[in-house]
Design a protein around this motif. Structure first.
Motif, PDB file in Angstrom:
ATOM      1  N   VAL A 156       0.838  -1.199   0.000  1.00  0.00           N
ATOM      2  CA  VAL A 156       0.000   0.000   0.000  1.00  0.00           C
ATOM      3  C   VAL A 156       0.877   1.255   0.000  1.00  0.00           C
ATOM      4  O   VAL A 156       0.654   2.184  -0.785  1.00  0.00           O
ATOM      5  N   TYR A 157       1.883   1.279   0.861  1.00  0.00           N
ATOM      6  CA  TYR A 157       2.802   2.422   0.893  1.00  0.00           C
ATOM      7  C   TYR A 157       3.554   2.558  -0.434  1.00  0.00           C
ATOM      8  O   TYR A 157       3.785   3.671  -0.920  1.00  0.00           O
ATOM      9  N   ALA A 158       3.938   1.432  -1.014  1.00  0.00           N
ATOM     10  CA  ALA A 158       4.691   1.464  -2.268  1.00  0.00           C
ATOM     11  C   ALA A 158       3.859   2.056  -3.402  1.00  0.00           C
ATOM     12  O   ALA A 158       4.342   2.880  -4.181  1.00  0.00           O
ATOM     13  N   VAL A 159       2.598   1.656  -3.475  1.00  0.00           N
ATOM     14  CA  VAL A 159       1.719   2.179  -4.526  1.00  0.00           C
ATOM     15  C   VAL A 159       1.524   3.673  -4.350  1.00  0.00           C
ATOM     16  O   VAL A 159       1.527   4.438  -5.327  1.00  0.00           O
ATOM     17  N   GLY A 160       1.361   4.118  -3.113  1.00  0.00           N
ATOM     18  CA  GLY A 160       1.191   5.543  -2.868  1.00  0.00           C
ATOM     19  C   GLY A 160       2.450   6.345  -3.096  1.00  0.00           C
ATOM     20  O   GLY A 160       2.398   7.492  -3.535  1.00  0.00           O
ATOM     21  N   GLY A 161       3.600   5.741  -2.801  1.00  0.00           N
ATOM     22  CA  GLY A 161       4.858   6.449  -2.988  1.00  0.00           C
ATOM     23  C   GLY A 161       5.231   6.626  -4.436  1.00  0.00           C
ATOM     24  O   GLY A 161       5.617   7.728  -4.870  1.00  0.00           O
ATOM     25  N   ASN A 162       5.115   5.563  -5.221  1.00  0.00           N
ATOM     26  CA  ASN A 162       5.430   5.622  -6.648  1.00  0.00           C
ATOM     27  C   ASN A 162       4.810   4.393  -7.306  1.00  0.00           C
ATOM     28  O   ASN A 162       5.375   3.308  -7.269  1.00  0.00           O
ATOM     29  N   ARG A 163       3.649   4.582  -7.902  1.00  0.00           N
ATOM     30  CA  ARG A 163       2.906   3.440  -8.455  1.00  0.00           C
ATOM     31  C   ARG A 163       3.691   2.748  -9.563  1.00  0.00           C
ATOM     32  O   ARG A 163       3.722   1.517  -9.630  1.00  0.00           O
ATOM     33  N   HIS A 164       4.315   3.525 -10.419  1.00  0.00           N
ATOM     34  CA  HIS A 164       5.060   2.938 -11.532  1.00  0.00           C
ATOM     35  C   HIS A 164       6.212   2.083 -11.028  1.00  0.00           C
ATOM     36  O   HIS A 164       6.419   0.948 -11.492  1.00  0.00           O
ATOM     37  N   ALA A 165       6.962   2.610 -10.062  1.00  0.00           N
ATOM     38  CA  ALA A 165       8.079   1.853  -9.498  1.00  0.00           C
ATOM     39  C   ALA A 165       7.583   0.603  -8.779  1.00  0.00           C
ATOM     40  O   ALA A 165       8.227  -0.453  -8.835  1.00  0.00           O
ATOM     41  N   ALA A 166       6.427   0.712  -8.112  1.00  0.00           N
ATOM     42  CA  ALA A 166       5.869  -0.444  -7.415  1.00  0.00           C
ATOM     43  C   ALA A 166       5.503  -1.547  -8.399  1.00  0.00           C
ATOM     44  O   ALA A 166       5.739  -2.736  -8.140  1.00  0.00           O
TER      45      ALA A 166
END
Length: 342
Positions: free
Chosen positions: A215-225
């Motif tokens: 969840v944090y990863a998607v919010g931080g940078n969806r493309h990178a996630a």
């Protein structure tokens, strides 16, 4: 043993306590300043509590504390769901209307099935689940901006609430319907227990599980996630669905408290939920925030509501004061974050 031919074996005396000199005192002005900056929101909360304790003798009573917790419980559920959504960089404007729709459907089911009140609880959860699933599908699969998608659901669910009751509240519910919100277990009412359980459970999930990290990863940078293998669409779908379910539970809590269903129940609640999340330190851009921060922000808002009521402050002035405090609290949090970064 150290020898002249083995300099590396010579004992190093440059890092002994004597060589380092006396340690600086721990409790210094700099230490205190850093402590206050790191806990800025807690300091604000303590100042608010101290003010109301000074102004009202009733504020510090056990009964009043219980009142604050009972009032906070329905808000807590939607604020927790809103936290997950905001952590992904989205927003859910529909929770207030989903509360109303869930409450109306639950009230109608309870009125038609007075001997099977568990059906009312199930109906409220299903309404919230469906609303959240629709929001999640529109946002995750159709790539509609969360603001637009949930604004549409806000209007739809609000209309549904009025349709279910024919434009009027649903009264005449069985007395047992009030058990959902008014039964005490271990000295605490069921909504308060549910609030505590959900806060602790979601705090653990977001801090200790792979799902929370995603969840944090998607919010931080969806493309990178997504490059890292995170199924961002599934994460987005899930957070909106969780938000909907929690709004459904909040709806039956509120309806059960007054043993009635009202089509305008929950109006404006989404704003207080968003305020609690933001005051708690979450970023509307996503990727930053905590469940405990939201709980603190929620408690601050409910404490303020309760204290102003005890001081018999007119409702219109309460809105002014709350607005100023919300902006001030967020400004303090931003300032504290900047100071920590420096």
């Amino acid at each position: 043993m150290p020898t002249a031919n083995n300099p590396a074996a010579v004992r190093d005396t440059t890092d002994t306590p004597a060589a380092r000199g006396p340690r600086p005192p721990r409790f210094t002005a700099a230490w205190l300043r850093k402590l206050l900056i790191n806990n800025a929101m807690i300091v604000v909360m303590l100042l608010v509590i101290a003010f109301f304790l000074y102004r009202s003798a009733r504020f510090g009573t056990v009964e009043n504390f219980s009142t604050i917790l009972v009032a906070a419980a329905p808000f807590a559920l939607i604020a927790l769901g809103q936290t997950l959504v905001i952590l992904t960089g989205g927003i859910d404007l529909s929770v207030g209307s989903v509360i109303a729709a869930s409450a109306m459907v639950a009230a109608l089911v309870a009125k038609n099935n007075p001997d099977q009140l568990w059906l009312a609880l199930a109906a409220a959860v299903v309404v919230g689940l469906v609303a959240g699933a629709v929001n999640g599908f529109v946002v995750a699969r159709m790539n509609v901006p969360p603001f637009i998608a949930t604004l549409g659901m806000l209007t739809l669910a609000s209309g549904l609430a009025y349709v279910v009751g024919g434009g009027a509240p649903i009264n005449g519910l069985p007395a047992g319907f009030g058990a959902f919100a008014n039964t005490e277990v271990l000295g605490l009412k069921i909504p308060v227990l549910l609030m505590i359980v959900f806060i602790v459970a979601l705090a653990v999930v977001m801090k200790r599980t792979v799902y929370g990290m995603r969840v944090y990863a998607v919010g931080g940078n969806r493309h990178a996630a997504e490059i890292a293998g995170v199924k961002s669409r599934s994460i987005l779908f899930s957070v909106y669905m969780i938000s909907g379910v929690l709004a459904g539970l909040s709806g039956i809590m509120l309806a059960s408290r007054v043993i009635s269903g009202a089509p305008n129940l929950g109006a404006g609640y989404e704003l207080d939920a968003i305020a609690a999340v933001v005051i708690g330190g979450a970023s509307l851009m996503g990727g930053r925030g905590t469940i405990w921060g939201t709980a603190l922000g929620l408690l601050l808002i409910q404490t303020l509501n309760n204290g102003l009521d005890l001081l018999i402050v007119p409702a219109y002035w309460q809105n002014v004061i709350k607005g100023v405090l919300i902006v001030a609290a967020v400004a303090v949090d931003v300032w504290a974050n900047e100071r920590r970064a420096n």
